[in-house]
Design a protein around this motif. Structure first.
Motif, PDB file in Angstrom:
ATOM      1  N   THR A  80      -5.624  -4.875 -10.576  1.00 32.38           N
ATOM      2  CA  THR A  80      -4.435  -4.076 -10.340  1.00 32.38           C
ATOM      3  C   THR A  80      -3.411  -4.943  -9.624  1.00 32.38           C
TER       4      THR A  80
ATOM      5  N   THR B  72       0.560  -5.442  -8.215  1.00 34.97           N
ATOM      6  CA  THR B  72       1.840  -4.877  -7.830  1.00 34.97           C
ATOM      7  C   THR B  72       2.931  -5.917  -8.029  1.00 34.97           C
TER       8      THR B  72
ATOM      9  N   ILE C 200       1.289  -1.874 -11.042  1.00 36.42           N
ATOM     10  CA  ILE C 200       2.059  -0.952 -10.215  1.00 36.42           C
ATOM     11  C   ILE C 200       3.430  -1.589 -10.055  1.00 36.42           C
TER      12      ILE C 200
ATOM     13  N   MET D 229       7.078  -1.740  -8.680  1.00 36.22           N
ATOM     14  CA  MET D 229       7.877  -1.249  -7.562  1.00 36.22           C
ATOM     15  C   MET D 229       9.354  -1.530  -7.815  1.00 36.22           C
TER      16      MET D 229
ATOM     17  N   THR E  96       4.401   3.496 -11.535  1.00 36.62           N
ATOM     18  CA  THR E  96       5.626   3.076 -10.866  1.00 36.62           C
ATOM     19  C   THR E  96       5.722   3.720  -9.495  1.00 36.62           C
TER      20      THR E  96
ATOM     21  N   LEU F 279       1.804   3.375  -2.453  1.00 37.12           N
ATOM     22  CA  LEU F 279       1.051   2.327  -3.153  1.00 37.12           C
ATOM     23  C   LEU F 279      -0.451   2.561  -3.037  1.00 37.12           C
TER      24      LEU F 279
ATOM     25  N   GLY G  70      -3.500   2.678  -5.759  1.00 37.73           N
ATOM     26  CA  GLY G  70      -4.257   1.435  -5.625  1.00 37.73           C
ATOM     27  C   GLY G  70      -5.744   1.682  -5.731  1.00 37.73           C
TER      28      GLY G  70
ATOM     29  N   ILE H 231      -4.989  -2.323  -4.451  1.00 44.08           N
ATOM     30  CA  ILE H 231      -4.296  -3.422  -5.112  1.00 44.08           C
ATOM     31  C   ILE H 231      -5.099  -4.709  -4.979  1.00 44.08           C
TER      32      ILE H 231
ATOM     33  N   ILE I 258      -0.538  -9.203  -5.620  1.00 41.74           N
ATOM     34  CA  ILE I 258       0.893  -8.932  -5.505  1.00 41.74           C
ATOM     35  C   ILE I 258       1.661 -10.102  -6.096  1.00 41.74           C
TER      36      ILE I 258
ATOM     37  N   HIS J 125       9.474  -4.093   1.528  1.00 41.81           N
ATOM     38  CA  HIS J 125       8.528  -3.774   0.454  1.00 41.81           C
ATOM     39  C   HIS J 125       7.296  -4.662   0.467  1.00 41.81           C
TER      40      HIS J 125
ATOM     41  N   ALA K 144       3.414  -3.446   0.452  1.00 46.62           N
ATOM     42  CA  ALA K 144       2.449  -3.837  -0.571  1.00 46.62           C
ATOM     43  C   ALA K 144       1.247  -4.528   0.041  1.00 46.62           C
TER      44      ALA K 144
END
Length: 371
Positions: free
Chosen positions: A185, A187, A211, A213, A238, A252, A256, A258, A261, A274, A278
């Motif tokens: 996963t 972001t 995901i 952002m 999203t 998030l 998640g 996550i 990133i 942000h 994350a």
């Protein structure tokens, strides 16, 4: 062969920032050891190209120069030490130049001279000109062979479509650098920009859940529709950022955990929290690829206690480009016009092209110049 080259050709030349570009007749280069002369078929226009050449973005580069970025081209006159490339071969010409005796001397031809004495010397004396021209002399190692039969005849891409590599390659370099695997996963921020939107497409092609952002609700909705209509099996969530670090982290975490990133923050959003949000949602052992201008001041305890890996990445390597082209040629991306919608302009229309590129951004959108 060199004798097939014209003595002069048309190029988009910048001599004075206030006066702007002019289409001029310039001498056609001849190949040397370590280079090849190519005929430019299509050249990408960045969303912020206008800012680069007006000085609004203070990117250092010498003048005069031929503007440009990367290009799709056809080999015309290979240098004497060429082992693979032959006249007529379709290639992707990359704008990232590395010093051969010092790879750390890195710069973007016609964009930014880099930060070392070696990179500044190479841009000033050898590789300053870009690909907004009919012909260009380019380093052999910057030419990535393209299988024209597969890409254009079988998969339906045009030469203009293939210029989307200039956007797709950047996030691929970051995602590959942190070892993104199928099932991860990831972001991505900001996902509604040119490089972020391309990053969503790349991560999906690599088998990751994404995901996305961003601050722009309409842009996020368009991104979801674009991916789902072209890649039905893709998993894309999203999250609209609010600027509230805690709320965004909770949003998030709800979709998640996550694994990785990809940060592509532009300078205008450098102070946005942000990245901290994350990072809070990263699982233990998570990875971060930092390719933008985001605020990196995240919790040291989070990094240490959760064994977080943070890696900076400038662009991509030649190995990345070769591997990515294999993915493209093997059908990992939507075919033909489903990959990207291109607006094309002639050299004389450079003002219109720069204006269009500043507005026509996001997933599956591209502006090109065609000599």
């Amino acid at each position: 062969m060199a004798h097939e080259l014209p003595t002069h050709h048309r190029a988009l030349v910048l001599e004075d920032r206030e006066a702007g570009f002019q289409v001029k007749q310039v001498s056609t280069p001849r190949p040397t050891h370590g280079s090849t002369v190519v005929r430019i078929l299509s050249a990408a226009v960045l969303s912020y190209h206008r800012e680069v050449y007006t000085g609004e973005r203070p990117y250092a580069h010498p003048l005069p120069l031929v503007g440009g970025l990367s290009a799709v081209a056809r080999v015309v006159a290979p240098g004497p030490d060429t082992a693979l490339l032959e006249p007529g071969k379709l290639v992707y010409v990359d704008c990232v130049i590395h010093g051969r005796d010092d790879p750390s001397a890195t710069f973007l031809s016609a964009i930014h001279e880099g930060g070392s004495p070696g990179s500044k010397k190479l841009m000033r004396d050898v590789w300053r000109d870009g690909n907004f021209a009919e012909y260009a002399n380019v380093p052999l190692e910057n030419c990535i062979p393209l299988d024209e039969a597969k890409l254009c005849k079988k998969l339906g891409y045009t030469h203009q479509d293939l210029m989307y590599l200039s956007y797709l390659l950047v996030p691929y370099g970051g995602l590959r650098d942190i070892g993104v695997q199928p099932g991860d996963t990831v972001t991505i921020f900001p996902a509604t920009g040119g490089f972020g939107g391309a990053g969503v497409q790349v991560a999906v092609a690599m088998g990751a859940k994404v995901i996305a952002m961003g601050r722009n609700e309409q842009g996020l909705a368009r991104l979801r529709e674009h991916v789902r209509s072209r890649t039905p099996n893709a998993v894309v969530e999203t999250v609209q950022t609010t600027g509230d670090e805690g709320k965004d982290a909770e949003a998030l975490q709800a979709v998640g955990p996550i694994d990785a990133i990809l940060d592509l923050t532009p300078p205008a959003a450098a102070k946005s929290p942000h990245l901290k949000s994350a990072a809070t949602a990263l699982r233990k052992g998570g990875r971060m690829s930092l390719m933008g201008f985001g605020d990196f001041s995240i919790s040291g305890w989070k990094v240490i206690s959760d064994d977080i890996t943070m890696k900076g990445k400038l662009m991509y390597s030649r190995e990345d480009m070769v591997q990515f082209v294999k993915m493209l040629e093997n059908g990992a991306f939507p075919k033909g016009a489903d990959l990207v919608d291109v607006k094309t302009f002639a050299l004389e229309e450079w003002k219109e092209a720069f204006d269009a590129a500043a507005e026509y951004m996001g997933i599956g959108r591209l502006v090109t110049l065609v000599p």
